[in-house]
Design a protein around this motif. Structure first.
Motif, PDB file in Angstrom:
ATOM      1  N   ARG A  97       2.375   8.447   3.541  1.00 10.05           N
ATOM      2  CA  ARG A  97       2.970   7.775   3.152  1.00 10.05           C
ATOM      3  C   ARG A  97       3.305   6.301   4.140  1.00 10.05           C
ATOM      4  NH1 ARG A  97       8.151  11.597   4.835  1.00 10.05           N
ATOM      5  NH2 ARG A  97       6.470  12.334   6.121  1.00 10.05           N
ATOM      6  N   VAL A  98       4.135   5.092   3.768  1.00  5.32           N
ATOM      7  CA  VAL A  98       3.365   3.240   3.940  1.00  5.32           C
ATOM      8  C   VAL A  98       4.916   3.583   3.849  1.00  5.32           C
ATOM      9  CG1 VAL A  98       1.813   1.493   3.662  1.00  5.32           C
ATOM     10  CG2 VAL A  98       1.384   3.240   2.672  1.00  5.32           C
ATOM     11  N   ALA A  99       4.905   2.970   5.163  1.00  6.70           N
ATOM     12  CA  ALA A  99       6.306   2.024   5.931  1.00  6.70           C
ATOM     13  C   ALA A  99       5.963   0.189   6.123  1.00  6.70           C
ATOM     14  CB  ALA A  99       6.688   2.221   6.543  1.00  6.70           C
ATOM     15  N   ALA A 100       6.390  -0.704   5.652  1.00  7.78           N
ATOM     16  CA  ALA A 100       6.206  -2.002   5.687  1.00  7.78           C
ATOM     17  C   ALA A 100       8.128  -3.185   5.662  1.00  7.78           C
ATOM     18  CB  ALA A 100       6.325  -2.468   4.144  1.00  7.78           C
ATOM     19  N   VAL A 101       7.465  -3.447   6.526  1.00  9.19           N
ATOM     20  CA  VAL A 101       8.437  -4.347   7.209  1.00  9.19           C
ATOM     21  C   VAL A 101       8.663  -5.351   6.662  1.00  9.19           C
ATOM     22  CG1 VAL A 101       9.207  -5.578   9.597  1.00  9.19           C
ATOM     23  CG2 VAL A 101       8.439  -3.084   9.758  1.00  9.19           C
ATOM     24  N   GLY A 102       9.281  -6.143   6.362  1.00  9.25           N
ATOM     25  CA  GLY A 102       9.839  -6.882   5.086  1.00  9.25           C
ATOM     26  C   GLY A 102       9.470  -7.168   3.425  1.00  9.25           C
ATOM     27  N   SER A 103      10.329  -7.290   2.991  1.00  9.16           N
ATOM     28  CA  SER A 103       9.869  -7.761   1.021  1.00  9.16           C
ATOM     29  C   SER A 103       8.509  -7.732   0.865  1.00  9.16           C
ATOM     30  CB  SER A 103      11.322  -8.295   0.643  1.00  9.16           C
ATOM     31  OG  SER A 103      11.256  -9.664   1.140  1.00  9.16           O
ATOM     32  N   THR A 104       9.144  -8.791   1.765  1.00  9.40           N
ATOM     33  CA  THR A 104       6.920  -9.816   1.219  1.00  9.40           C
ATOM     34  C   THR A 104       5.825  -9.298   1.519  1.00  9.40           C
ATOM     35  OG1 THR A 104       8.459 -12.112   1.581  1.00  9.40           O
ATOM     36  CG2 THR A 104       5.514 -11.923   1.641  1.00  9.40           C
ATOM     37  N   THR A 105       5.538  -8.012   3.021  1.00  7.40           N
ATOM     38  CA  THR A 105       4.956  -7.049   3.281  1.00  7.40           C
ATOM     39  C   THR A 105       5.325  -5.960   1.592  1.00  7.40           C
ATOM     40  OG1 THR A 105       4.577  -7.603   5.357  1.00  7.40           O
ATOM     41  CG2 THR A 105       3.678  -5.767   4.380  1.00  7.40           C
ATOM     42  N   ALA A 106       6.406  -5.326   1.455  1.00  6.03           N
ATOM     43  CA  ALA A 106       6.239  -4.535   0.541  1.00  6.03           C
ATOM     44  C   ALA A 106       5.863  -5.219  -0.651  1.00  6.03           C
ATOM     45  CB  ALA A 106       7.190  -4.754   0.521  1.00  6.03           C
ATOM     46  N   ARG A 107       6.098  -6.185  -1.097  1.00  5.06           N
ATOM     47  CA  ARG A 107       5.049  -6.766  -2.355  1.00  5.06           C
ATOM     48  C   ARG A 107       3.426  -7.233  -2.508  1.00  5.06           C
ATOM     49  NH1 ARG A 107       9.830 -10.307  -2.345  1.00  5.06           N
ATOM     50  NH2 ARG A 107       8.433 -11.799  -1.642  1.00  5.06           N
ATOM     51  N   LEU A 108       2.942  -6.946  -1.499  1.00  2.00           N
ATOM     52  CA  LEU A 108       1.796  -7.498  -1.056  1.00  2.00           C
ATOM     53  C   LEU A 108       1.456  -5.736  -1.029  1.00  2.00           C
ATOM     54  CD1 LEU A 108      -0.424  -9.386  -0.422  1.00  2.00           C
ATOM     55  CD2 LEU A 108      -0.276  -9.171   1.224  1.00  2.00           C
ATOM     56  N   LEU A 109       1.163  -4.582  -0.704  1.00  2.00           N
ATOM     57  CA  LEU A 109       1.340  -3.339  -0.634  1.00  2.00           C
ATOM     58  C   LEU A 109       0.957  -3.048  -2.024  1.00  2.00           C
ATOM     59  CD1 LEU A 109       2.751  -2.561   2.494  1.00  2.00           C
ATOM     60  CD2 LEU A 109       0.391  -2.403   1.559  1.00  2.00           C
ATOM     61  N   ALA A 110       2.460  -3.220  -2.492  1.00  2.00           N
ATOM     62  CA  ALA A 110       2.430  -2.953  -4.528  1.00  2.00           C
ATOM     63  C   ALA A 110       1.853  -3.735  -5.769  1.00  2.00           C
ATOM     64  CB  ALA A 110       4.397  -3.422  -4.884  1.00  2.00           C
ATOM     65  N   ASP A 111       0.928  -5.201  -4.745  1.00  2.00           N
ATOM     66  CA  ASP A 111      -0.071  -5.951  -5.742  1.00  2.00           C
ATOM     67  C   ASP A 111      -1.623  -5.237  -5.174  1.00  2.00           C
ATOM     68  OD1 ASP A 111       2.005  -7.541  -6.136  1.00  2.00           O
ATOM     69  OD2 ASP A 111       1.337  -9.250  -4.768  1.00  2.00           O
ATOM     70  N   TYR A 112      -1.430  -4.194  -3.947  1.00  2.00           N
ATOM     71  CA  TYR A 112      -2.777  -3.363  -4.043  1.00  2.00           C
ATOM     72  C   TYR A 112      -2.553  -1.876  -4.715  1.00  2.00           C
ATOM     73  CZ  TYR A 112      -4.966  -6.944  -1.371  1.00  2.00           C
ATOM     74  OH  TYR A 112      -5.700  -8.458  -0.832  1.00  2.00           O
ATOM     75  N   ASP A 113      -1.434  -1.894  -5.631  1.00  2.00           N
ATOM     76  CA  ASP A 113      -1.644  -0.529  -5.761  1.00  2.00           C
ATOM     77  C   ASP A 113      -1.552   0.385  -5.318  1.00  2.00           C
ATOM     78  OD1 ASP A 113      -0.568   1.044  -7.868  1.00  2.00           O
ATOM     79  OD2 ASP A 113      -3.259   1.375  -7.877  1.00  2.00           O
ATOM     80  N   ILE A 114      -0.447   0.034  -4.017  1.00  2.00           N
ATOM     81  CA  ILE A 114      -0.309   1.044  -2.720  1.00  2.00           C
ATOM     82  C   ILE A 114       1.767   1.187  -2.377  1.00  2.00           C
ATOM     83  CG2 ILE A 114       0.259   1.169   0.100  1.00  2.00           C
ATOM     84  CD1 ILE A 114      -2.759  -0.449   0.390  1.00  2.00           C
ATOM     85  N   GLU A 115       1.936   2.206  -2.684  1.00  2.00           N
ATOM     86  CA  GLU A 115       3.137   3.166  -3.004  1.00  2.00           C
ATOM     87  C   GLU A 115       3.537   2.488  -1.941  1.00  2.00           C
ATOM     88  OE1 GLU A 115       6.202   6.923  -3.914  1.00  2.00           O
ATOM     89  OE2 GLU A 115       4.004   6.873  -4.808  1.00  2.00           O
ATOM     90  N   VAL A 116       4.881   2.403  -1.755  1.00  2.00           N
ATOM     91  CA  VAL A 116       5.868   1.889  -0.010  1.00  2.00           C
ATOM     92  C   VAL A 116       6.926   2.465  -0.619  1.00  2.00           C
ATOM     93  CG1 VAL A 116       6.552   0.503   0.929  1.00  2.00           C
ATOM     94  CG2 VAL A 116       4.949  -0.625  -0.471  1.00  2.00           C
TER      95      VAL A 116
END
Length: 285
Positions: A97-116
């Motif tokens: 499971r993945v946790a991201a601090v901040g919407s920008t970091t979360a969007r970047l992970l999503a751009d890599y097709d990584i579920e947050v």
């Protein structure tokens, strides 16, 4: 450098490629915007340590991957890309499971097709800790060399076995080209690159510029390279930690952005310009 002196100026202490979204919001507010990078990002000397932890993650050793910045995402992706398995494949293979601090970091992970799975409402370590579950498994926290230990300690206090690995280093600009962690180019118009000499010219304008400090490391670099003055400017901090770093130098922030969004930063800049007194740095400072 030529510019329209009728408009107040804002200087973002960040590379132009990472400043476009902020610059768009500031230009929409009727401001001139420039970028003056003082820090850069490199892979750590010991890339093998990061690669080893990514391998462990792919084998299911970690229940959570906690990512606190876009720099960490890019660094992990670079290290993974040098091996046989991509970062998204490693995350999926490990069932992490993945946790991201901040919407920008979360969007970047999503751009890599990584579920947050978790993005705290408050984009800070404290915000993440306030929403992170208790548990007894292992958590991987890839961070920069300057990151404080509060997140690691807080997760351990919730029962987790925390492994912090240095994923990148913050260095004076420019980084070693062979080791640089390139930022994702933001959509929008990049602000022009400013030299330190140009900064002195802007600071001599009738309306002194606002300077947006993006992290405590930019405060340190600004103090080392420009703190002897002469300069007059309105300091603007992104976040409480950066505001505290400004105060440690004796520079009271004209405003602090409550949230690290382009709109939040633009509001803080307008607030700073509404204050009566800029910060003055003199040659004998």
């Amino acid at each position: 450098m030529t510019h329209d002196r009728a408009l107040p100026s804002v200087i973002i202490l960040r590379h132009p490629e990472r400043s476009a979204r902020i610059a768009d919001a500031l230009r929409a507010a009727g401001l001139r915007v420039f970028a003056l990078p003082l820090t850069d990002t490199e892979l750590p000397a010991d890339v093998a340590a990061v690669a080893a932890e990514l391998g462990a993650l792919g084998r299911g050793a970690y229940e959570w991957l906690v990512v606190t910045s876009g720099n960490a995402v890019r660094a992990l992706e670079l290290v993974a890309a040098s091996g046989p398995t991509s970062l998204p494949e490693l995350v999926r293979a490990g069932g992490t499971r993945v946790a991201a601090v901040g919407s920008t970091t979360a969007r970047l992970l999503a751009d890599y097709d990584i579920e947050v799975h978790l993005v705290p409402r408050d984009a800070s370590s404290a915000g993440l800790l306030g929403e992170f579950p208790h548990g007894t498994g292992a958590v991987l926290v890839p961070q920069g060399d300057l990151a404080p230990g509060d997140l690691q300690a807080g997760l351990a206090g919730r029962g987790w076995a925390v492994r912090r690995v240095e994923a990148y280093r913050t260095v004076p600009y420019p980084a070693d080209a062979a080791r640089r962690v390139p930022a994702i180019q933001e959509p929008g118009v990049q602000p022009p690159l400013l030299s330190r000499r140009d900064l002195a010219a802007l600071a001599a304008d009738a309306v002194h510029p606002a300077v947006v400090f993006t992290a405590p490391s930019t405060v340190r670099q600004f103090h080392e390279k420009l703190g002897s003055g002469p300069l007059a400017f309105f300091p603007v901090a992104i976040g409480r930690t950066t505001a505290a770093a400004l105060r440690a130098q004796g520079w009271e922030p004209g405003a602090t952005a409550a949230e690290p969004t382009p709109q939040g930063i633009a509001r803080a800049v307008r607030e700073a310009f509404s204050r009566a007194e800029p910060t003055y740095l003199h040659p004998h400072h």
